[in-house]
Design a protein around this motif. Structure first.
Motif, PDB file in Angstrom:
ATOM      1  N   VAL A 148      -3.066  -3.043  10.204  1.00 62.10           N
ATOM      2  CA  VAL A 148      -2.292  -3.268   8.992  1.00 62.10           C
ATOM      3  C   VAL A 148      -1.791  -4.710   8.999  1.00 62.10           C
ATOM      4  O   VAL A 148      -1.236  -5.177   9.993  1.00 62.10           O
ATOM      5  CB  VAL A 148      -1.106  -2.290   8.921  1.00 62.10           C
ATOM      6  CG1 VAL A 148      -0.190  -2.634   7.751  1.00 62.10           C
ATOM      7  CG2 VAL A 148      -1.619  -0.857   8.788  1.00 62.10           C
ATOM      8  N   THR A 149      -1.967  -5.424   7.899  1.00 65.27           N
ATOM      9  CA  THR A 149      -1.653  -6.851   7.863  1.00 65.27           C
ATOM     10  C   THR A 149      -0.653  -7.198   6.766  1.00 65.27           C
ATOM     11  O   THR A 149      -0.386  -6.411   5.861  1.00 65.27           O
ATOM     12  CB  THR A 149      -2.927  -7.686   7.639  1.00 65.27           C
ATOM     13  OG1 THR A 149      -3.490  -7.354   6.365  1.00 65.27           O
ATOM     14  CG2 THR A 149      -3.943  -7.420   8.739  1.00 65.27           C
ATOM     15  N   THR A 204       0.846  -1.183   0.000  1.00 68.91           N
ATOM     16  CA  THR A 204       0.000   0.000   0.000  1.00 68.91           C
ATOM     17  C   THR A 204       0.887   1.240   0.000  1.00 68.91           C
ATOM     18  O   THR A 204       2.104   1.151   0.181  1.00 68.91           O
ATOM     19  CB  THR A 204      -0.897   0.017   1.241  1.00 68.91           C
ATOM     20  OG1 THR A 204      -0.067   0.003   2.418  1.00 68.91           O
ATOM     21  CG2 THR A 204      -1.819  -1.203   1.269  1.00 68.91           C
ATOM     22  N   GLY A 209       0.274  -4.374   4.034  1.00 63.72           N
ATOM     23  CA  GLY A 209      -0.401  -3.114   4.306  1.00 63.72           C
ATOM     24  C   GLY A 209      -1.899  -3.168   4.173  1.00 63.72           C
ATOM     25  O   GLY A 209      -2.572  -2.161   4.356  1.00 63.72           O
ATOM     26  N   CYS A 210      -2.451  -4.334   3.846  1.00 63.12           N
ATOM     27  CA  CYS A 210      -3.900  -4.441   3.676  1.00 63.12           C
ATOM     28  C   CYS A 210      -4.616  -4.135   4.984  1.00 63.12           C
ATOM     29  O   CYS A 210      -4.137  -4.466   6.072  1.00 63.12           O
ATOM     30  CB  CYS A 210      -4.287  -5.841   3.212  1.00 63.12           C
ATOM     31  SG  CYS A 210      -3.578  -6.296   1.635  1.00 63.12           S
ATOM     32  N   LYS A 211      -5.775  -3.523   4.858  1.00 62.51           N
ATOM     33  CA  LYS A 211      -6.599  -3.246   6.040  1.00 62.51           C
ATOM     34  C   LYS A 211      -7.973  -3.889   5.917  1.00 62.51           C
ATOM     35  O   LYS A 211      -8.898  -3.528   6.625  1.00 62.51           O
ATOM     36  CB  LYS A 211      -6.733  -1.731   6.238  1.00 62.51           C
ATOM     37  CG  LYS A 211      -5.416  -1.050   6.576  1.00 62.51           C
ATOM     38  CD  LYS A 211      -5.604   0.411   6.894  1.00 62.51           C
ATOM     39  CE  LYS A 211      -4.273   1.064   7.244  1.00 62.51           C
ATOM     40  NZ  LYS A 211      -4.406   2.512   7.564  1.00 62.51           N
ATOM     41  N   SER A 256      -3.370   0.395  13.446  1.00 56.73           N
ATOM     42  CA  SER A 256      -3.247   1.643  12.707  1.00 56.73           C
ATOM     43  C   SER A 256      -3.836   2.818  13.470  1.00 56.73           C
ATOM     44  O   SER A 256      -4.951   2.738  13.992  1.00 56.73           O
ATOM     45  CB  SER A 256      -3.937   1.511  11.350  1.00 56.73           C
ATOM     46  OG  SER A 256      -3.745   2.660  10.565  1.00 56.73           O
ATOM     47  N   GLU A 313       1.148   3.437   2.254  1.00 59.00           N
ATOM     48  CA  GLU A 313       1.776   3.578   3.566  1.00 59.00           C
ATOM     49  C   GLU A 313       3.019   2.725   3.670  1.00 59.00           C
ATOM     50  O   GLU A 313       4.095   3.185   4.087  1.00 59.00           O
ATOM     51  CB  GLU A 313       0.773   3.191   4.662  1.00 59.00           C
ATOM     52  CG  GLU A 313       1.318   3.290   6.071  1.00 59.00           C
ATOM     53  CD  GLU A 313       0.308   2.883   7.114  1.00 59.00           C
ATOM     54  OE1 GLU A 313       0.628   2.979   8.320  1.00 59.00           O
ATOM     55  OE2 GLU A 313      -0.814   2.470   6.746  1.00 59.00           O
ATOM     56  N   MET A 314       2.915   1.456   3.264  1.00 60.28           N
ATOM     57  CA  MET A 314       4.056   0.555   3.356  1.00 60.28           C
ATOM     58  C   MET A 314       5.144   0.924   2.350  1.00 60.28           C
ATOM     59  O   MET A 314       6.333   0.695   2.589  1.00 60.28           O
ATOM     60  CB  MET A 314       3.597  -0.889   3.121  1.00 60.28           C
ATOM     61  CG  MET A 314       2.732  -1.456   4.220  1.00 60.28           C
ATOM     62  SD  MET A 314       3.627  -1.626   5.793  1.00 60.28           S
ATOM     63  CE  MET A 314       3.088  -0.157   6.640  1.00 60.28           C
TER      64      MET A 314
END
Length: 317
Positions: free
Chosen positions: A279-280, A110, A158-160, A175, A112-113
C-alpha cells in the motif's frame, strides 16, 4: 490537467480577466474602475477589448442597470477561481503552523484507507491542527492518475499499483489479507485450513467487472479457483454479507482487526500464502515542497504506524 496553450495566453493580457471580474462584482464601469484604481476610460477600453476578443457583448444595459450576458455568466465562475488560485499562489509562504493553519486538504483514498486511516487521521489532526479539514475522494486504479494530475486530489493514499511518471511515492505498509466469517453459519473455527478455505463460498473486493476480485485473480495465478458468490467495490458489504450468510469475506488484515468484531465475526489469517502489492502514498512532483503537504504526509506516517500492523491478526483468537 488540460494542456496550456502558452503562446495564446502570452498574447492575451491577463489583466483583462481582472477587469472582467471587477465588472462582474460591481456591474458598473465607474465602480469597477474605482476598485481597480484606474480611469473610467481605461476600464471601458478593457471591456471593449474583451468584447472583441471573446466575440460577445458580455455586459449590456437593461434600463438603468448593466446585466451580464449568458457568456459572461458562464465565464464568471472559472475566471474567479483562476484569479483566486493565482492570488493564493503569490501569497504562499514556506511557513506552516498546524496549530493556527486553516486549510482543506484533498485526499484520494481507497476503500481500505477510507476505513482504517481517515477515522484515526481525523482524530489525530483534531488534536494537532484543529483548523485543518479533510476532503476525501474515492480512487481506483483507473481514476487515480487523472485525479492527481488535475489537482482534484493532492495525495493518493492506498494505491497498490505504480502511478505514472511525474509523481513521488512511498510504501506505507505491506499488504496482507484475513478471512472473516460467522462461525455459526459456516460451521468453522479460526484458524481455518487451506482445504476449508477452498471448499467455502466467498465474498471479495472487486472494482472491475471481474467477479473474482483482486483476491481471486491473485489465486488464479497459483492455479486456484475460488467459488466467489459476491464481489463488491467496498468492504462493508463483504463484512455485512459474512455476518448474515455462510461465506468467507477476505479483506485486508487491518480491516479485519478493526471491524470484524463489530460485525460479530471470527477472523484469522488467509491460509494460502499470496503476495499482494504494498500500500503506497503518492503525490505530484509539483506539490512535493508544499510545506503543508509535507507536514500532512508526516502525520499520515505517524497514524499508520500507530494502527495495528497486519501481523497482529495472527494473535487474534
Amino acid at each position: 490537467m488540460d494542456n496550456i496553450d502558452h503562446f495564446n495566453l502570452r498574447s492575451f493580457d491577463l489583466n483583462l480577466m481582472i477587469a472582467f471580474d471587477a465588472m462582474m462584482q460591481e456591474m458598473s464601469v465607474t465602480k469597477a474602475a474605482e476598485k481597480l484604481r484606474i480611469g473610467q476610460s481605461a476600464m471601458s477600453h478593457n471591456l471593449n477589448t474583451l468584447r472583441m476578443l471573446l466575440g460577445d457583448d458580455l455586459f449590456v444595459r437593461v434600463g438603468q442597470k448593466m446585466q451580464p450576458t449568458a457568456k459572461a455568466r458562464a465565464l464568471a465562475g472559472p475566471v474567479r477561481t483562476a484569479l483566486s488560485q493565482a492570488q493564493n499562489a503569490l501569497q504562499a509562504t514556506d511557513c506552516f503552523d498546524p496549530t493556527t493553519a486553516e486549510r482543506v486538504f484533498r485526499l484520494g483514498v481507497t476503500g481500505e484507507m477510507e476505513m482504517i486511516l481517515l477515522p484515526a487521521l481525523l482524530h489525530h489532526l483534531q488534536q494537532q491542527a484543529p483548523g485543518i479539514k479533510l476532503l476525501s475522494r474515492p480512487i481506483t486504479a483507473d481514476s487515480v492518475d487523472m485525479m492527481v494530475n488535475t489537482g482534484e486530489i493532492e495525495m493518493a493514499i492506498g494505491c497498490k499499483s505504480q502511478l505514472q511518471t511525474g509523481h513521488f511515492g512511498e510504501v506505507l505498509f505491506n499488504s496482507e489479507v484475513a478471512c472473516c466469517f460467522n462461525a455459526d453459519l459456516v460451521g468453522l473455527k479460526a484458524p481455518i485450513s487451506r482445504d476449508q478455505y477452498l471448499a467455502s463460498r466467498h465474498a471479495v473486493l472487486s472494482q472491475t467487472e471481474n467477479v473474482a476480485g483482486c483476491v481471486g485473480v491473485a489465486l488464479q495465478g497459483l492455479g486456484i479457483e475460488l467459488n466467489v458468490v459476491l464481489a463488491a467495490p467496498d468492504f462493508m458489504p463483504l463484512l455485512a454479507a459474512a455476518r448474515n450468510t455462510p461465506v468467507i469475506a477476505t479483506v485486508p488484515c487491518r480491516i479485519a482487526t478493526q471491524y470484524a468484531p463489530l460485525f460479530g465475526l471470527s477472523y484469522c489469517p488467509m491460509p494460502i500464502d499470496v503476495a499482494f502489492p504494498p500500500v503506497t502514498m503518492n503525490w505530484a512532483l509539483w506539490t512535493d515542497k508544499d510545506v503543508g503537504l509535507v507536514w500532512l504526509r508526516e502525520q499520515i506516517r505517524t497514524v499508520i504506524a500507530s494502527i495495528a500492523p497486519d501481523h497482529a491478526v495472527l494473535a487474534a483468537e
